[in-house]
Enzyme design. Structure first.
Site, PDB file in Angstrom:
ATOM      1  N   TYR A  49       0.823  -1.215   0.000  1.00 52.26           N
ATOM      2  CA  TYR A  49       0.000   0.000   0.000  1.00 52.26           C
ATOM      3  C   TYR A  49       0.860   1.269   0.000  1.00 52.26           C
ATOM      4  O   TYR A  49       0.349   2.366  -0.227  1.00 52.26           O
ATOM      5  CB  TYR A  49      -0.967   0.040   1.205  1.00 52.26           C
ATOM      6  CG  TYR A  49      -1.942  -1.110   1.297  1.00 52.26           C
ATOM      7  CD1 TYR A  49      -2.129  -1.993   0.235  1.00 52.26           C
ATOM      8  CD2 TYR A  49      -2.687  -1.311   2.448  1.00 52.26           C
ATOM      9  CE1 TYR A  49      -3.021  -3.057   0.336  1.00 52.26           C
ATOM     10  CE2 TYR A  49      -3.588  -2.367   2.555  1.00 52.26           C
ATOM     11  CZ  TYR A  49      -3.740  -3.244   1.503  1.00 52.26           C
ATOM     12  OH  TYR A  49      -4.623  -4.289   1.610  1.00 52.26           O
ATOM     13  N   GLN A 158      -7.306 -13.604   5.181  1.00 53.07           N
ATOM     14  CA  GLN A 158      -7.989 -12.353   4.833  1.00 53.07           C
ATOM     15  C   GLN A 158      -8.407 -12.429   3.361  1.00 53.07           C
ATOM     16  O   GLN A 158      -7.550 -12.522   2.479  1.00 53.07           O
ATOM     17  CB  GLN A 158      -7.046 -11.153   5.073  1.00 53.07           C
ATOM     18  CG  GLN A 158      -7.740  -9.829   4.848  1.00 53.07           C
ATOM     19  CD  GLN A 158      -6.847  -8.612   5.062  1.00 53.07           C
ATOM     20  OE1 GLN A 158      -6.688  -7.787   4.170  1.00 53.07           O
ATOM     21  NE2 GLN A 158      -6.279  -8.470   6.244  1.00 53.07           N
ATOM     22  N   ARG A 232     -18.280   8.742   8.093  1.00 55.06           N
ATOM     23  CA  ARG A 232     -18.469   7.330   7.713  1.00 55.06           C
ATOM     24  C   ARG A 232     -17.602   6.404   8.569  1.00 55.06           C
ATOM     25  O   ARG A 232     -17.995   5.281   8.860  1.00 55.06           O
ATOM     26  CB  ARG A 232     -18.139   7.136   6.238  1.00 55.06           C
ATOM     27  CG  ARG A 232     -19.221   7.672   5.322  1.00 55.06           C
ATOM     28  CD  ARG A 232     -18.826   7.501   3.891  1.00 55.06           C
ATOM     29  NE  ARG A 232     -19.878   7.875   2.970  1.00 55.06           N
ATOM     30  CZ  ARG A 232     -19.716   7.916   1.659  1.00 55.06           C
ATOM     31  NH1 ARG A 232     -18.550   7.615   1.117  1.00 55.06           N
ATOM     32  NH2 ARG A 232     -20.724   8.260   0.876  1.00 55.06           N
ATOM     33  N   LYS A 234     -17.045   6.810  11.654  1.00 58.91           N
ATOM     34  CA  LYS A 234     -17.857   6.651  12.881  1.00 58.91           C
ATOM     35  C   LYS A 234     -19.021   5.712  12.625  1.00 58.91           C
ATOM     36  O   LYS A 234     -19.291   4.809  13.412  1.00 58.91           O
ATOM     37  CB  LYS A 234     -18.442   8.014  13.292  1.00 58.91           C
ATOM     38  CG  LYS A 234     -17.537   8.827  14.167  1.00 58.91           C
ATOM     39  CD  LYS A 234     -18.354   9.977  14.767  1.00 58.91           C
ATOM     40  CE  LYS A 234     -17.457  11.188  14.915  1.00 58.91           C
ATOM     41  NZ  LYS A 234     -18.145  12.464  14.874  1.00 58.91           N
ATOM     42  N   ASN A 236     -19.368   3.427  10.483  1.00 54.45           N
ATOM     43  CA  ASN A 236     -18.934   2.033  10.328  1.00 54.45           C
ATOM     44  C   ASN A 236     -18.557   1.414  11.672  1.00 54.45           C
ATOM     45  O   ASN A 236     -18.845   0.248  11.939  1.00 54.45           O
ATOM     46  CB  ASN A 236     -17.764   1.951   9.343  1.00 54.45           C
ATOM     47  CG  ASN A 236     -18.177   2.393   7.940  1.00 54.45           C
ATOM     48  OD1 ASN A 236     -19.363   2.441   7.617  1.00 54.45           O
ATOM     49  ND2 ASN A 236     -17.196   2.735   7.114  1.00 54.45           N
TER      50      ASN A 236
HETATM   51  N1  LIG Z   1      -5.654  -8.629   1.497  1.00 60.26           N
HETATM   52  C1  LIG Z   1      -6.006  -8.069   0.375  1.00 60.26           C
HETATM   53  O1  LIG Z   1      -5.607  -8.481  -0.721  1.00 60.26           O
HETATM   54  C2  LIG Z   1      -6.940  -6.887   0.416  1.00 60.26           C
HETATM   55  C3  LIG Z   1      -7.590  -6.465  -0.763  1.00 60.26           C
HETATM   56  C4  LIG Z   1      -8.483  -5.389  -0.671  1.00 60.26           C
HETATM   57  C5  LIG Z   1      -8.679  -4.752   0.540  1.00 60.26           C
HETATM   58  N2  LIG Z   1      -7.999  -5.165   1.669  1.00 60.26           N
HETATM   59  C6  LIG Z   1      -8.155  -4.457   2.966  1.00 60.26           C
HETATM   60  O2  LIG Z   1      -9.534  -4.262   3.237  1.00 60.26           O
HETATM   61  C7  LIG Z   1      -9.792  -2.865   3.381  1.00 60.26           C
HETATM   62  C8  LIG Z   1     -11.215  -2.539   2.912  1.00 60.26           C
HETATM   63  O3  LIG Z   1     -11.434  -2.865   1.558  1.00 60.26           O
HETATM   64  P1  LIG Z   1     -11.564  -1.753   0.435  1.00 60.26           P
HETATM   65  O4  LIG Z   1     -10.459  -0.794   0.539  1.00 60.26           O
HETATM   66  O5  LIG Z   1     -11.795  -2.480  -0.841  1.00 60.26           O
HETATM   67  O6  LIG Z   1     -12.807  -0.895   0.838  1.00 60.26           O
HETATM   68  P2  LIG Z   1     -14.269  -1.036   1.489  1.00 60.26           P
HETATM   69  O7  LIG Z   1     -14.154  -0.778   2.923  1.00 60.26           O
HETATM   70  O8  LIG Z   1     -14.960  -2.261   1.048  1.00 60.26           O
HETATM   71  O9  LIG Z   1     -14.979   0.182   0.762  1.00 60.26           O
HETATM   72  C9  LIG Z   1     -14.443   1.453   0.776  1.00 60.26           C
HETATM   73  C10 LIG Z   1     -15.333   2.344  -0.096  1.00 60.26           C
HETATM   74  O10 LIG Z   1     -16.619   2.447   0.490  1.00 60.26           O
HETATM   75  C11 LIG Z   1     -16.902   3.813   0.780  1.00 60.26           C
HETATM   76  N3  LIG Z   1     -17.522   3.808   2.124  1.00 60.26           N
HETATM   77  C12 LIG Z   1     -16.952   3.513   3.309  1.00 60.26           C
HETATM   78  N4  LIG Z   1     -17.845   3.587   4.303  1.00 60.26           N
HETATM   79  C13 LIG Z   1     -19.023   3.930   3.742  1.00 60.26           C
HETATM   80  C14 LIG Z   1     -20.329   4.169   4.252  1.00 60.26           C
HETATM   81  N5  LIG Z   1     -20.588   4.046   5.555  1.00 60.26           N
HETATM   82  N6  LIG Z   1     -21.291   4.519   3.377  1.00 60.26           N
HETATM   83  C15 LIG Z   1     -21.049   4.639   2.056  1.00 60.26           C
HETATM   84  N7  LIG Z   1     -19.837   4.427   1.506  1.00 60.26           N
HETATM   85  C16 LIG Z   1     -18.830   4.078   2.347  1.00 60.26           C
HETATM   86  C17 LIG Z   1     -15.586   4.552   0.759  1.00 60.26           C
HETATM   87  O11 LIG Z   1     -15.727   5.852   0.234  1.00 60.26           O
HETATM   88  P3  LIG Z   1     -15.305   7.175   1.076  1.00 60.26           P
HETATM   89  O12 LIG Z   1     -13.819   7.126   1.287  1.00 60.26           O
HETATM   90  O13 LIG Z   1     -15.749   8.259   0.162  1.00 60.26           O
HETATM   91  O14 LIG Z   1     -16.089   7.092   2.354  1.00 60.26           O
HETATM   92  C18 LIG Z   1     -14.772   3.710  -0.223  1.00 60.26           C
HETATM   93  O15 LIG Z   1     -15.038   4.127  -1.550  1.00 60.26           O
HETATM   94  C19 LIG Z   1      -8.671  -2.219   2.559  1.00 60.26           C
HETATM   95  O16 LIG Z   1      -8.514  -0.859   2.840  1.00 60.26           O
HETATM   96  C20 LIG Z   1      -7.506  -3.083   2.946  1.00 60.26           C
HETATM   97  O17 LIG Z   1      -7.022  -2.697   4.217  1.00 60.26           O
HETATM   98  C21 LIG Z   1      -7.159  -6.228   1.608  1.00 60.26           C
END
Ligand SMILES: NC(=O)c1ccc[n+]([C@@H]2O[C@H](COP(=O)([O-])OP(=O)(O)OC[C@H]3O[C@@H](n4cnc5c(N)ncnc54)[C@H](OP(=O)(O)O)[C@@H]3O)[C@@H](O)[C@H]2O)c1
Length: 271
Positions: A49, A158, A232, A234, A236
Site C-alpha cells: 500500500y 484475509q 463514515r 464513525k 462504520n
Molecule cells: N488482502 C487483500 O488483498 C486486500 C484487498 C483489498 C482490501 N484489503 C483491505 O480491506 C480494506 C477494505 O477494503 P476496500 O479498501 O476495498 O474498501 P471497502 O471498505 O470495502 O470500501 C471502501 C469504499 O466504500 C466507501 N464507504 C466507506 N464507508 C461507507 C459508508 N458508511 N457509506 C457509504 N460508503 C462508504 C468509501 O468511500 P469514502 O472514502 O468516500 O467514504 C470507499 O469508496 C482495505 O482498505 C484493505 O485494508 C485487503
C-alpha cells in the site's frame, strides 16, 4: 462499540479494523489519525500500500498506548523467501516505527516459493517477538491445505467477503480448521444497493454499510471498512450496537452471488 475476536493462539483482535488500501501520503496519515480518534484500535496496512510511514506516524502521534492498538501488515510477493521475510520484517518495524507487528500476513499466495519456507521464516519473527501472530490472505482451500500440512500455526485468512460474494464454502473450511476469516472489500456500492440490504437498513434504521458490517461480524469474521470521511468512519464503527435476527442474517446469506471484485492477473484463485 467494538467487539474482539479471539484467534486460536489466544490473541484477541478488534472485530472492526480500519482499512488503508489506496490511502497515500497526507491523506493516509490524516485518515488513520481520524480513525484512531473516533475509536478504531485495529489498523490494516500492507507493504504494497506504500503507506507504512504515514500509518506509523499517525499511530505514534495518536497518544494511544501501542499495546491498545492492533496493527496488521502484509508481505508482498518478492519478500516470501526465507531470507527476505526477516529483512522485510525489520524494514516494516522501522517504517512503522514500532517494536512489533500484531499480525503479519502473506498478502497473496505464490506457489513458486514453498509455503513451508515462508511460514518457517514468519514463525522465526514470531519467536523473537517482532510479530505476534501470523496469517495469510487470498488463500483458497487448496492453499490452506498446503499451509496446514506444514503444522505451523497461522490464525487468519484475509479474503474478499461481501453479500454478493459471501465465500460460504471457504468460510466453512476455515471454521473447521479454526482459522478466523477476515473480510475485505465488504462495502462495494453494488452490495450497499442490494435490495435486501436496503430493506434491512430501513427495518433496523441503520445504514446499508452498518447492515453489511454487522452481518460480517455476526458471521464470526473480522471486517475492515475503509473510508476517507470521518462521519463514515464513525458510522462504520457504530455498526455493532444492534443485533440482526437469525432470519435476517440468513436473508443476507441468500442474496444472489456474483464474481469476485479483486482478481489481479497474478492471483491463484483457480488453484
Ligand atoms: N488482502 C487483500 O488483498 C486486500 C484487498 C483489498 C482490501 N484489503 C483491505 O480491506 C480494506 C477494505 O477494503 P476496500 O479498501 O476495498 O474498501 P471497502 O471498505 O470495502 O470500501 C471502501 C469504499 O466504500 C466507501 N464507504 C466507506 N464507508 C461507507 C459508508 N458508511 N457509506 C457509504 N460508503 C462508504 C468509501 O468511500 P469514502 O472514502 O468516500 O467514504 C470507499 O469508496 C482495505 O482498505 C484493505 O485494508 C485487503
Amino acid at each position: 462499540m467494538n467487539k474482539k475476536i479471539k484467534f486460536k493462539n489466544g490473541v484477541e483482535c478488534p472485530a472492526l479494523g480500519f482499512g488503508t488500501w489506496q490511502l497515500q501520503g497526507e491523506e493516509a496519515e490524516r485518515a488513520v489519525k481520524e480513525a484512531i480518534e473516533v475509536g478504531y484500535r485495529h489498523i490494516d496496512t500492507a507493504d504494497r500500500y506504500g503507506n507504512h510511514l504515514e500509518v506509523g506516524k499517525a499511530i505514534n502521534e495518536s497518544g494511544i498506548e501501542r499495546s491498545d492498538l492492533f496493527l496488521t501488515t502484509k508481505l508482498w510477493d518478492e519478500d516470501l523467501s526465507g531470507v527476505r521475510v526477516a529483512l522485510a520484517v525489520d524494514r516494516f518495524l522501522q517504517e512503522l516505527n514500532t517494536e512489533y507487528i500484531d499480525l503479519l500476513l502473506i498478502h497473496w499466495p505464490n506457489q513458486s516459493i514453498p509455503i513451508e519456507e515462508t511460514l518457517i521464516a514468519m514463525k522465526a519473527c514470531q519467536d523473537t517477538g517482532k510479530v505476534r501472530s501470523v496469517g495469510v490472505s487470498n488463500f483458497t482451500e487448496h492453499h490452506l491445505e498446503d499451509a496446514l500440512a506444514t503444522g505451523i500455526e497461522f490464525v487468519t485468512n484475509q479474503v474478499e467477503v461481501r453479500p454478493h460474494f459471501n465465500q460460504v464454502a471457504l468460510r466453512e473450511y476455515c471454521t473447521k480448521n479454526n482459522i478466523v476469516v477476515t473480510g475485505y472489500s465488504s462495502l462495494r456500492a453494488g452490495d450497499m444497493a442490494e435490495p435486501v440490504i436496503v430493506e434491512l437498513a430501513e427495518k433496523y434504521r441503520k445504514s446499508p454499510a452498518q447492515i453489511i458490517l454487522n452481518w460480517v461480524v455476526s458471521r464470526g469474521m473480522i471486517a475492515l471498512p475503509q473510508s476517507t470521511k470521518v462521519e463514515r468512519m464513525k458510522e462504520n464503527l457504530e455498526s455493532l450496537d444492534f443485533s440482526l435476527s437469525k432470519e435476517d442474517l440468513s436473508l443476507i446469506d441468500s442474496v444472489p452471488q456474483e464474481e469476485r471484485y479483486n482478481n489481479p492477473s497474478f492471483a491463484e484463485f483457480s488453484y
